[in-house]
Design a protein around this motif. Structure first.
Motif, PDB file in Angstrom:
ATOM      1  N   ILE A 137     -14.641 -47.253  60.619  1.00 47.89           N
ATOM      2  CA  ILE A 137     -15.378 -48.420  61.114  1.00 47.89           C
ATOM      3  C   ILE A 137     -15.273 -48.592  62.619  1.00 47.89           C
ATOM      4  N   GLY A 138     -14.466 -47.763  63.279  1.00 42.49           N
ATOM      5  CA  GLY A 138     -14.398 -47.789  64.733  1.00 42.49           C
ATOM      6  C   GLY A 138     -13.619 -48.941  65.319  1.00 42.49           C
ATOM      7  N   GLU A 139     -12.721 -49.526  64.559  1.00 42.99           N
ATOM      8  CA  GLU A 139     -11.873 -50.589  65.101  1.00 42.99           C
ATOM      9  C   GLU A 139     -10.522 -50.585  64.410  1.00 42.99           C
ATOM     10  N   LYS A 140      -9.523 -51.104  65.101  1.00 40.80           N
ATOM     11  CA  LYS A 140      -8.160 -51.104  64.586  1.00 40.80           C
ATOM     12  C   LYS A 140      -8.054 -52.039  63.381  1.00 40.80           C
ATOM     13  N   VAL A 141      -7.404 -51.569  62.321  1.00 44.13           N
ATOM     14  CA  VAL A 141      -7.231 -52.367  61.107  1.00 44.13           C
ATOM     15  C   VAL A 141      -5.755 -52.609  60.867  1.00 44.13           C
ATOM     16  N   ASP A 142      -5.405 -53.844  60.576  1.00 43.74           N
ATOM     17  CA  ASP A 142      -4.025 -54.175  60.258  1.00 43.74           C
ATOM     18  C   ASP A 142      -3.764 -53.858  58.790  1.00 43.74           C
ATOM     19  N   PRO A 143      -2.733 -53.078  58.479  1.00 44.45           N
ATOM     20  CA  PRO A 143      -2.494 -52.691  57.083  1.00 44.45           C
ATOM     21  C   PRO A 143      -2.252 -53.871  56.156  1.00 44.45           C
ATOM     22  N   GLU A 144      -1.616 -54.942  56.664  1.00 46.95           N
ATOM     23  CA  GLU A 144      -1.387 -56.119  55.823  1.00 46.95           C
ATOM     24  C   GLU A 144      -2.711 -56.776  55.433  1.00 46.95           C
ATOM     25  N   GLU A 145      -3.633 -56.829  56.381  1.00 44.73           N
ATOM     26  CA  GLU A 145      -4.949 -57.411  56.077  1.00 44.73           C
ATOM     27  C   GLU A 145      -5.745 -56.496  55.157  1.00 44.73           C
ATOM     28  N   LEU A 146      -5.535 -55.206  55.293  1.00 36.25           N
ATOM     29  CA  LEU A 146      -6.262 -54.230  54.482  1.00 36.25           C
ATOM     30  C   LEU A 146      -5.812 -54.274  53.027  1.00 36.25           C
ATOM     31  N   GLY A 147      -4.501 -54.398  52.801  1.00 37.89           N
ATOM     32  CA  GLY A 147      -4.028 -54.338  51.417  1.00 37.89           C
ATOM     33  C   GLY A 147      -2.619 -54.831  51.224  1.00 37.89           C
ATOM     34  N   GLY A 148      -2.229 -55.861  51.965  1.00 39.07           N
ATOM     35  CA  GLY A 148      -0.875 -56.389  51.861  1.00 39.07           C
ATOM     36  C   GLY A 148      -0.681 -57.297  50.656  1.00 39.07           C
ATOM     37  N   TRP A 149       0.555 -57.729  50.466  1.00 37.41           N
ATOM     38  CA  TRP A 149       0.881 -58.494  49.250  1.00 37.41           C
ATOM     39  C   TRP A 149       0.188 -59.852  49.213  1.00 37.41           C
ATOM     40  N   ARG A 150      -0.003 -60.496  50.354  1.00 40.47           N
ATOM     41  CA  ARG A 150      -0.673 -61.801  50.349  1.00 40.47           C
ATOM     42  C   ARG A 150      -2.120 -61.673  49.898  1.00 40.47           C
ATOM     43  N   LEU A 151      -2.801 -60.622  50.368  1.00 42.45           N
ATOM     44  CA  LEU A 151      -4.181 -60.388  49.945  1.00 42.45           C
ATOM     45  C   LEU A 151      -4.262 -60.247  48.428  1.00 42.45           C
ATOM     46  N   HIS A 152      -3.388 -59.415  47.867  1.00 43.71           N
ATOM     47  CA  HIS A 152      -3.498 -59.124  46.439  1.00 43.71           C
ATOM     48  C   HIS A 152      -2.873 -60.207  45.560  1.00 43.71           C
ATOM     49  N   SER A 153      -1.949 -60.993  46.112  1.00 41.12           N
ATOM     50  CA  SER A 153      -1.391 -62.124  45.358  1.00 41.12           C
ATOM     51  C   SER A 153      -2.349 -63.309  45.331  1.00 41.12           C
ATOM     52  N   ASP A 154      -2.968 -63.591  46.485  1.00 44.30           N
ATOM     53  CA  ASP A 154      -3.710 -64.838  46.644  1.00 44.30           C
ATOM     54  C   ASP A 154      -5.223 -64.685  46.480  1.00 44.30           C
ATOM     55  N   VAL A 155      -5.758 -63.528  46.831  1.00 47.79           N
ATOM     56  CA  VAL A 155      -7.218 -63.385  46.929  1.00 47.79           C
ATOM     57  C   VAL A 155      -7.790 -62.474  45.843  1.00 47.79           C
ATOM     58  N   THR A 156      -7.265 -61.261  45.716  1.00 45.61           N
ATOM     59  CA  THR A 156      -7.858 -60.323  44.756  1.00 45.61           C
ATOM     60  C   THR A 156      -7.285 -60.467  43.355  1.00 45.61           C
ATOM     61  N   GLY A 157      -6.043 -60.909  43.240  1.00 50.03           N
ATOM     62  CA  GLY A 157      -5.400 -60.988  41.935  1.00 50.03           C
ATOM     63  C   GLY A 157      -5.063 -59.641  41.334  1.00 50.03           C
ATOM     64  N   LEU A 158      -5.030 -58.589  42.152  1.00 48.08           N
ATOM     65  CA  LEU A 158      -4.787 -57.246  41.629  1.00 48.08           C
ATOM     66  C   LEU A 158      -3.302 -56.958  41.385  1.00 48.08           C
ATOM     67  N   ILE A 159      -2.444 -57.862  41.811  1.00 51.44           N
ATOM     68  CA  ILE A 159      -1.025 -57.716  41.463  1.00 51.44           C
ATOM     69  C   ILE A 159      -0.587 -58.953  40.687  1.00 51.44           C
ATOM     70  N   ASP A 160       0.428 -58.792  39.866  1.00 46.87           N
ATOM     71  CA  ASP A 160       0.923 -59.873  39.033  1.00 46.87           C
ATOM     72  C   ASP A 160       2.120 -60.578  39.639  1.00 46.87           C
ATOM     73  N   MET A 161       2.743 -59.937  40.634  1.00 46.76           N
ATOM     74  CA  MET A 161       3.958 -60.491  41.205  1.00 46.76           C
ATOM     75  C   MET A 161       4.252 -59.790  42.525  1.00 46.76           C
ATOM     76  N   ALA A 162       4.799 -60.517  43.477  1.00 43.92           N
ATOM     77  CA  ALA A 162       5.261 -59.931  44.735  1.00 43.92           C
ATOM     78  C   ALA A 162       6.747 -60.214  44.879  1.00 43.92           C
ATOM     79  N   VAL A 163       7.511 -59.188  45.281  1.00 43.61           N
ATOM     80  CA  VAL A 163       8.968 -59.314  45.387  1.00 43.61           C
ATOM     81  C   VAL A 163       9.425 -58.726  46.721  1.00 43.61           C
ATOM     82  N   ASP A 164      10.705 -58.904  47.026  1.00 40.75           N
ATOM     83  CA  ASP A 164      11.220 -58.501  48.330  1.00 40.75           C
ATOM     84  C   ASP A 164      11.766 -57.078  48.384  1.00 40.75           C
TER      85      ASP A 164
END
Length: 516
Positions: free
Chosen positions: A202-229
């Motif tokens: 896409i020709g621009e810098k992408v932050d890995p957390e925004e791309l697929g971090g735990w907050r994205l998948h916990s809060d927005v996509t629902g693709l994970i069931d749990m996030a841990v440390d």
């Protein structure tokens, strides 16, 4: 060649394979506080039970045989709390655990054994995606991809559990999304492709957390069931999830003795729910009070927060709980909550887990944003799945229960039995809105323009909403005080056990897409 020489060769090859990608790479992980692949296996499996499949496998790509111990994916069998399981654990120290010809055969072998022998499948994911250059060109694509027509066909014969424990692209993401339970370590990334590849595309810098971090998948996509440390917490979560599951869909989940004191909190459950239907509270506390002590296990707690989905036990038996949570949006169900509940019902029906619905909802979230989120489709998906469920369904109405959501939350004949608290009330919509629809005028509210008339009409609508009116029509089979909720559920589970099938459902949702 003499036998002693063969044995020496065996030991040398075995030592090399067990060394993974070398001490330097392992040390870097150790310094970062991250387990390596074989440490993860040791933590997951009962001591001394692991039998590796493909220890001496390597890449078949010219020049790589000596650099690819176990071909970057460790596979085999072991016991988890006494029960057999098949496992695939990605070894990121070997070519980033990238997918290639040999290791894909190992995955296929584990999946086949899991299905045919009736044992759970566990993936510990951390992968850079497809191996380059192995997968490049016509020969690479034609040889390595598309050779297994059942690779992504999930029919839920056996539970799958996955952990995302690092940078996970390609197959690690696919198997995470296909699993019945997917836990993610914070700091890991789950995405189609790496941030580097996406940035180039896409020709621009992408932050890995925004791309697929735990907050994205916990809060927005629902693709994970749990996030841990930590890795250890992720593996503990997998162990606990599997403790609620049968080994395969042809048996019922394990039953354990209920701990002493499991009835104590249920006696005071009424204190957790305010009398006023407009006052919020946390439904999770209600479910915790009703289930066996320390058996509450919530899935997707940060996604679709207007609903609660949790596994728990009642008198030792595994039960799936679906509940509205007035703490968020007063419990009105939105599109994400519909997805969350549908996914959970599919899980429970596939593995012979009865369902209990705890109801306190003002209906569905409506408005422009709801329509953009495909609310009508999500609501009917929910309803479709509910009516395909073949495990016993029990419903407890706590307070309000309005509109189409009355049906979706297993009202009427959509449950085997329905009980209502003394505080329950049911109508097509909140009486406040009903008064304005019938007696108000566009652009104003009757409570503002004519408060006295509003009160009269409100009381008239309110009159027929009580639990006694519902009981009179036999739409609820029992009216119970709150403190009897646990005992009622335990007794009704005994009544409604699927005796004719040995406790098994018909699994009519077994091929429902794992992500949709």
């Amino acid at each position: 060649m003499a036998f002693d020489e063969l044995r020496e060769q065996f030991e040398a090859r075995r030592e090399k394979a067990l060394a993974m990608g070398g001490e330097a790479k392992i040390e870097r992980r150790r310094n970062a506080g991250v387990l390596n692949a074989r440490e993860r296996i040791d933590y997951l499996l009962d001591r001394g039970t692991f039998i590796e499949s493909g220890l001496f496998a390597t890449s078949l790509y010219p020049g790589d045989q000596d650099k690819t111990p176990a071909d970057g994916k460790i596979a085999g069998y072991g016991r988890i709390e006494g029960r057999e399981a098949a496992i695939v654990v990605n070894d990121f120290t070997v070519k980033g655990a990238s997918s290639a010809g040999t290791n894909m055969k190992k995955i296929s072998q584990m999946q086949r054994t899991s299905k045919e022998r009736g044992i759970p499948m566990v993936y510990l994911g951390e992968s850079s995606g497809a191996r380059i250059p192995d997968n490049m060109g016509g020969i690479g694509m034609g040889t390595l991809l598309g050779g297994n027509p059942n690779q992504y066909a999930r029919l839920r014969e056996c539970p799958w559990a996955s952990a995302i424990l690092g940078m996970s692209y390609g197959s690690a993401t696919w198997y995470g999304c296909m699993s019945d339970f997917n836990v993610m370590r914070k700091g890991a990334v789950m995405a189609v492709s790496s941030e580097r590849l996406v940035s180039m595309a896409i020709g621009e810098k992408v932050d890995p957390e925004e791309l697929g971090g735990w907050r994205l998948h916990s809060d927005v996509t629902g693709l994970i069931d749990m996030a841990v440390d930590t890795d250890e917490e992720a593996i503990d979560a997998i162990k606990r999830f599997l403790s609620y599951m049968p080994s395969h869909n042809g048996e019922t989940p394990p039953v354990v003795a209920a701990p002493q004191g499991s009835d104590d909190d249920a006696r005071d459950v009424a204190s957790l729910v305010p009398e006023s239907r407009t006052q919020v509270y946390d439904m999770r506390k209600v479910v915790r009070a009703v289930v066996d002590k320390d058996s509450y296990f919530e899935l997707k707690p940060r996604f679709g927060r207007t609903a609660v989905t949790a596994l728990g036990r009642l008198n030792g038996q595994v039960v799936g709980f679906v509940a509205n949570n007035p703490l968020s949006k007063a419990g009105a169900m939105d599109a994400m909550a519909c997805d969350k509940i549908t996914s959970f019902m599919v899980l429970c029906d596939s593995y012979n887990i009865p369902l209990a619905f705890f109801v306190d909802n003002p209906g569905f979230v409506i408005g422009l944003e709801a329509e953009r989120q495909k609310a009508p489709g999500k609501i009917i998906n929910f309803m479709n799945a509910l009516q395909l469920v073949t495990v016993p369904k029990l419903t407890v109405m706590l307070r309000k229960n309005y509109g189409q959501a009355y049906i979706n939350m297993a009202g009427g004949q959509n449950a085997a039995d329905v009980a209502a608290w003394l505080t329950a009330e049911v109508s097509f919509m909140d009486p406040t809105f009903a008064v304005n629809v019938v007696h108000g005028s566009e652009g104003s509210r009757l409570e503002d323009t004519d408060p006295e008339r509003f009160e009269r009409e409100f009381e008239a609508f309110q009159k027929d909403n009580s639990v006694w009116d519902l009981a009179a029509t036999y739409a609820v089979q029992q009216v119970i005080p709150p403190e009897e909720t646990r005992a009622w559920l335990v007794r009704m589970l005994e009544v409604h056990r699927n005796r004719r099938t040995g406790g098994l459902g018909q699994h009519r949702l077994h091929n429902w897409p794992t992500s949709y």
